[in-house]
Design an enzyme around this catalytic site. Structure first.
Site, PDB file in Angstrom:
ATOM      1  N   TYR A 196      39.313  41.713  80.003  1.00 35.01           N
ATOM      2  CA  TYR A 196      39.238  42.758  78.984  1.00 35.01           C
ATOM      3  C   TYR A 196      39.520  44.103  79.661  1.00 35.01           C
ATOM      4  CZ  TYR A 196      37.714  39.362  75.566  1.00 35.01           C
ATOM      5  OH  TYR A 196      37.677  38.267  74.739  1.00 35.01           O
TER       6      TYR A 196
ATOM      7  N   TYR B 292      43.995  39.964  69.848  1.00 32.88           N
ATOM      8  CA  TYR B 292      44.454  41.274  70.325  1.00 32.88           C
ATOM      9  C   TYR B 292      45.952  41.326  70.620  1.00 32.88           C
ATOM     10  CZ  TYR B 292      39.438  41.884  71.188  1.00 32.88           C
ATOM     11  OH  TYR B 292      38.072  41.966  71.046  1.00 32.88           O
TER      12      TYR B 292
ATOM     13  N   HIS C 116      47.028  48.593  71.941  1.00 34.05           N
ATOM     14  CA  HIS C 116      46.437  48.624  73.287  1.00 34.05           C
ATOM     15  C   HIS C 116      47.077  47.590  74.210  1.00 34.05           C
ATOM     16  CE1 HIS C 116      43.466  50.919  75.304  1.00 34.05           C
ATOM     17  NE2 HIS C 116      42.397  50.171  75.134  1.00 34.05           N
TER      18      HIS C 116
ATOM     19  N   ASN D 171      38.404  47.117  79.912  1.00 31.93           N
ATOM     20  CA  ASN D 171      37.485  47.990  80.644  1.00 31.93           C
ATOM     21  C   ASN D 171      37.161  47.520  82.056  1.00 31.93           C
ATOM     22  OD1 ASN D 171      37.499  49.271  78.204  1.00 31.93           O
ATOM     23  ND2 ASN D 171      35.301  49.120  77.820  1.00 31.93           N
TER      24      ASN D 171
END
EC number: 3.1.1.29
Length: 201
Positions: free
Chosen positions: A64, A14, A19, A66
């Protein structure tokens, strides 16, 4: 004392995602200002240093996106940092690439990282919204934020993170409008923003 939180997802997979621009911004703050080596704690990674006269803790949650709020709550609780002294750096779909806005409180605009943080510490924290642009239709948003910046984006992303880091002491001091204006001028000087853009909310 201030807590600066960069939002992103952990791991090499990532690292260059849109993001993850929050991670990129706080990494550059740590590098530019000679902060301590990153260490794992509070369900994340922290680095400590000073910006101007303010002691600052940098935090990258590794829960992560969330579940970022768990990490933020743990770190803020440990250091006894009130929500008003927490600043979150995050990607913003609703701003053109390279544009920055600063706001305190308000909604979460569908951002899952902000949703988690607000659920854990309330809404009264500062957000530095780093524009990544919108793909145009809602159905493409998930793929857009979880895909890497294009090679053509690398220059403006680097310039943005550099400008955010250079002027980060202004955020630590609470002079949000001046910070946003300085970042805007740095982007404009490199030809990434037009003259009618500004950094005010």
């Amino acid at each position: 004392m201030r807590l600066f939180v960069g939002l992103g997802n952990p791991g090499a997979k990532y690292a260059r995602n849109r993001h993850n621009i929050g991670f990129m911004a706080v990494d550059e703050i740590a590098r530019r200002h000679g902060f301590s080596p990153w260490r794992r704690r509070f369900q994340g990674e922290t680095s400590e240093g000073a910006l101007g006269t303010e002691r600052v803790i940098l935090l990258k949650p590794t829960t992560y996106m969330n579940d970022s709020g768990r990490s933020v709550q743990e770190a803020a609780g440990f250091f006894k940092i009130a929500p008003g002294d927490v600043t979150v750096f995050h990607d913003e779909l609703e701003l053109p690439p390279g544009k920055v806005r600063v706001k305190v409180g308000g909604g979460i605009a569908g951002h899952n990282g902000l949703r988690s943080i607000s659920a854990h510490i309330g809404n009264d924290y500062r957000r530095v919204r780093l524009g990544i642009g919108h793909p145009g239709v809602k159905e493409l948003v998930h793929g857009h934020v979880l895909s890497d910046f294009a090679k053509a984006d690398n220059d403006w992303v680097a310039t943005l993170c550099d400008a955010v880091a250079e002027h980060a002491a202004l955020i630590a001091k609470g002079t949000d409008a001046t910070f946003a204006n300085r970042v805007h001028l740095a982007m404009q000087a490199k030809g990434f923003l037009t003259k009618d853009d500004n950094g005010k909310e």
